[in-house]
Design an enzyme around this catalytic site. Sequence first.
Site, PDB file in Angstrom:
ATOM      1  CB  THR A  65      -0.990  -0.096   1.193  1.00 52.44           C
ATOM      2  OG1 THR A  65      -1.619  -1.305   1.156  1.00 52.44           O
ATOM      3  CG2 THR A  65      -1.804   1.187   1.373  1.00 52.44           C
TER       4      THR A  65
ATOM      5  CD  GLN B 166      -1.567 -10.928  -4.461  1.00 58.30           C
ATOM      6  OE1 GLN B 166      -1.062 -12.080  -4.480  1.00 58.30           O
ATOM      7  NE2 GLN B 166      -2.497 -10.610  -3.531  1.00 58.30           N
TER       8      GLN B 166
ATOM      9  CB  CYS C 240      -8.324  -4.244   0.910  1.00 60.13           C
ATOM     10  SG  CYS C 240      -6.655  -4.689   1.198  1.00 60.13           S
TER      11      CYS C 240
HETATM   12  N1  PLP Z   1      -1.529  -4.535  -4.121  1.00 58.78           N
HETATM   13  C1  PLP Z   1      -2.108  -5.583  -4.336  1.00 58.78           C
HETATM   14  C2  PLP Z   1      -2.352  -6.295  -5.784  1.00 58.78           C
HETATM   15  C3  PLP Z   1      -2.502  -6.473  -3.503  1.00 58.78           C
HETATM   16  O1  PLP Z   1      -3.054  -7.835  -3.546  1.00 58.78           O
HETATM   17  C4  PLP Z   1      -2.257  -5.933  -1.979  1.00 58.78           C
HETATM   18  C5  PLP Z   1      -2.775  -6.759  -0.716  1.00 58.78           C
HETATM   19  O2  PLP Z   1      -3.706  -7.395  -0.792  1.00 58.78           O
HETATM   20  C6  PLP Z   1      -1.449  -4.640  -1.854  1.00 58.78           C
HETATM   21  C7  PLP Z   1      -1.415  -3.868  -2.905  1.00 58.78           C
HETATM   22  C8  PLP Z   1      -1.405  -3.947  -0.393  1.00 58.78           C
HETATM   23  O3  PLP Z   1      -0.392  -4.729   0.001  1.00 58.78           O
HETATM   24  P1  PLP Z   1       0.072  -4.656   1.655  1.00 58.78           P
HETATM   25  O4  PLP Z   1      -0.970  -5.469   2.280  1.00 58.78           O
HETATM   26  O5  PLP Z   1       1.463  -4.962   2.045  1.00 58.78           O
HETATM   27  O6  PLP Z   1      -0.144  -3.135   1.918  1.00 58.78           O
END
Ligand code: PLP
Length: 385
Positions: free
Chosen positions: A72, A180, A326
Amino acid sequence: MRHIYLDHNATTPVRKEVLDAMMPYFSEEYGNASSVHLKGQHARKKVEEAREIIGETIGTESVDIVFTSGGTESDNLAIKGVAMANLEKGRHVITTAVEHLAVLDTCRFIEEELGFEVTRLPVDKYGVVDLERLKGSIRKDTILISVMFANNEVGTIQPIKEIGRLAKKNGIYFHTDAVQALGKEPIDVEELGIDLCSFSAHKLNGPKGMGALYIRKGVKIIPIQSGGYHERKRRAGTLNVPGIVGFAKAVEIATKDMQKQNKNLKKLTKRLLNGLQKQLNEIYLNGHPELRLSNTLNISFRYIEGESLILNFDMKGIFASTGSACTSGSLEPSHVLTSMKVPPEVSQGSIRFSFGHGNTEQDVDYCLAEIPPIVKRLRDMSPLC
Ligand code: PLP
């Protein structure tokens, strides 16, 4: 009761070797990597080794890797950082309708707060972005294209090399959210023409709260948080040394095992899909049939609600999800499936099974014994049938 974890796109367990590598950096080697004394130097050395491992894995030099708190933050830094640093060049960004919220909400932020215009490209029924539409959306004031490497809900892999080429030809920065994809697909930022690339450790058996952003040399970007000169002034904040060490170890293991692991994951997902298709009618695979992450299987079970399925699977010790972690809790249909034009009556019964290290054929066979009766029972009760 058995526990079968099929939600690796949400998060993964930390591998023993990763944990072992991290442990000393919580206690004996607790130095701050910015301190000049010996304890600090030990930590710094380990951080730089980790940076090299990750840099090498994606075909770049270590100095181009900035450590962050996760995917994120990496997405935020890439998009806000580039937007704020290039205001005078233009205020147009191109992305897709199927990005993770970390990208979609950040794009909304630059629209609302910085006066940007954002083009959100549609995708086809498999979730693949249309390159001709992308070409047609490029304007003189486009400063950034942000297209994810692989989708977290359906696993579809985007034509990254072609997008990289297009961006380069037009002098536009290209960011890809490869959260991913790291450890599951080969990533070479040079070959693919990527300028900024987001990663997260907890998707590949590393620790949570740990990520990185690759920033190609020469990319104009400003930090999004203030408070220090860490990470060559690109990301302020004391470095998470154990997290960084664990991240590098996880990357090392996943990369070494990638081909073997992918072959096994493909076998498992195929076994599950074929087995379910044999026992149930009106089930549909979402996502591209081939250009898909080997571990991801998104299936729509018509006539039932995904949430009821998840709860019933849970009672049998099968842990999957309806989509992105999320957005769980929201009753809205998945924006990814909606963009792929999956009709609401089909998308509402969609389940993402995401496999990972440790899953076995026995896990699949257990699912094949438990899932069909659940589906049949829920369908019997469904007013939609
Ligand atoms: N981008 C993608 C494609 C994701 O699948 C995720 C998590 O589900 C994120 C960003 C966010 O990553 P993080 O959980 O390390 O903040």
